[in-house]
Write an enzyme that holds these catalytic residues in place. Structure first.
Site, PDB file in Angstrom:
ATOM      1  CB  SER A   1      -4.940  -6.304  -1.479  1.00  0.00           C
ATOM      2  OG  SER A   1      -3.640  -5.962   0.077  1.00  0.00           O
TER       3      SER A   1
ATOM      4  CD  GLU B   1       0.247   3.774   4.707  1.00  0.00           C
ATOM      5  OE1 GLU B   1      -0.462   2.884   3.552  1.00  0.00           O
ATOM      6  OE2 GLU B   1       0.407   4.639   4.428  1.00  0.00           O
TER       7      GLU B   1
ATOM      8  CB  SER C   1      -2.779   0.715   6.318  1.00  0.00           C
ATOM      9  OG  SER C   1      -2.225   1.212   5.129  1.00  0.00           O
TER      10      SER C   1
END
Length: 380
Positions: free
Chosen positions: A348, A26, A212
């Site tokens: 996000s 990630e 993720s």
């Protein structure tokens, strides 16, 4: 950014080390997150020291240029793109007696860069979100944003997240584990396949300690299982297999205030056309939608906010977390994951949920830093 020393007398405002990148798969997501925070942090209140960890584990001073830390042509950025030096390394304090960071380069004397008042970790995945960085900061005696060693480790490991939540009476979905030793013999593989078959199809095969949506495969036929496990094991030798749950995917942010943790308005993930689930590409590259606030009744909204705080406290989280739920067709809430360092990219859900709840992005960062600066180091 020039590599200059700093002393507390030069500035009264706190000095924040923003740490990003890291060794996990990630890495790129973390760099994008850092770019967003660098743009938003209040420079009148904080001095910023951007620190990137390369994929090989080198701690590097980086330029304070968030525009160079963006996704380009579908490719994720990395720390090397913004590192000030190809070989220099930064070291945190070796003991709580000092908060000075030191810069070293081959053939040159070490240079003391001054003190760091607080660390804002923006790492995702192993070697950063899983308690390892938090343990290093505890040893160094440097305050930091977010959960401590225990909550970070438990939140990263999907198996133990579920075990702890179950012990507190919080619902989780059916799952089975495939540990490294299970996959080392044909007998172990056959037993693992039987356990997966007992869950019913389809299932989701995931790296146990990753996020993720990296390395996740939706398996509809047992013939696909071995390939899905191999893909998950590229990221983590420990694999979790979860039964598919029929319901809506709802997320809720938790933020620690002076009087305790509070939950945000929830968000609903609406996966874009062409995607079977909220995978990496749907999340970061394409345009899957997150609806805020989620279309829920008042009673449903109150219940998810209650359960989000309960999950936060069950894991002994601190600072912040995002709790991901499924609202099942029969009305039950089931926790999918607890993310102790949720993303802060422009898309996000965590900062967007708090903005909808009345805490805008810049204030959110400020609240997290102030809470970390107030918090004692060591056992608490």
């Amino acid at each position: 950014m020039s590599i200059e020393s700093h002393s507390p007398s030069q500035a009264a405002k706190p000095r924040v080390a923003i740490v990003f990148g890291g060794r996990s798969s990630e890495h790129g997501v973390s760099v994008v997150t850092a770019a967003s925070v660098l743009r938003a942090i209040d420079r009148d209140r904080y001095e910023v020291l951007p620190v990137g960890i390369t994929q090989e584990g080198r701690w590097a001073l980086t330029s304070d240029e968030p525009d160079r830390m963006a996704i380009e042509g579908g490719e994720m950025p990395d720390v090397e793109r913004v590192a000030e030096s190809a070989e220099g390394q930064l070291a945190l304090p070796a003991s709580p007696a000092s908060r000075e960071v030191v810069w070293t380069e081959p053939g040159a004397a070490p240079k003391v860069l001054g003190e760091v008042d607080v660390v804002l970790p923006l790492l995702h995945g192993p070697w950063g979100e899983d308690g390892t960085l938090q343990g290093l900061l505890e040893l160094s005696g440097v305050p930091y944003v977010g959960s401590g060693v225990l909550a970070s480790a438990v939140g990263m490991d999907k198996e133990y997240t579920k075990r702890v939540l179950q012990s507190f009476g919080i619902g989780v979905g059916p799952y089975t584990m495939i540990r490294p030793r299970d996959w080392e013999s044909e007998e172990g593989r056959a037993a693992a396949r039987e356990r997966v078959a007992a869950l019913g199809l389809p299932v989701f095969v995931k790296p146990c300690r990753a996020g993720s949506s990296i390395g996740i495969t939706k398996v509809k036929d047992l013939a696909e299982l071995d390939g899905a496990i191999a893909e998950a094991r590229r990221h983590d030798p420990k694999v979790i297999v979860e039964a598919m749950l029929a319901g809506r995917e709802i997320e809720c942010g938790v933020l620690e205030f002076e009087d305790g943790p509070r939950a945000s308005l929830p968000a609903e993930v609406l996966v874009g056309e062409g995607y079977e689930f909220y995978d990496f590409e749907a999340k970061y590259i394409d345009s899957s939608e997150v609806r805020i606030p989620a279309d829920l009744t008042e009673e449903e909204t109150a219940e998810i906010r209650r359960q989000a705080v309960a999950a936060f406290e069950a894991l002994s989280c601190e600072g912040l977390a995002r709790v991901d739920f499924f609202l099942l067709e029969d009305g039950r809430w089931v926790v999918n994951e607890v993310n102790t360092l949720p993303g802060f990219t422009p898309i996000s859900a965590y900062p967007k949920m708090w903005e909808a709840t009345g805490v805008p992005y810049g204030e959110l960062i400020d609240r997290l830093l102030q809470a970390a600066l107030r918090r004692s180091t060591g056992l608490r």
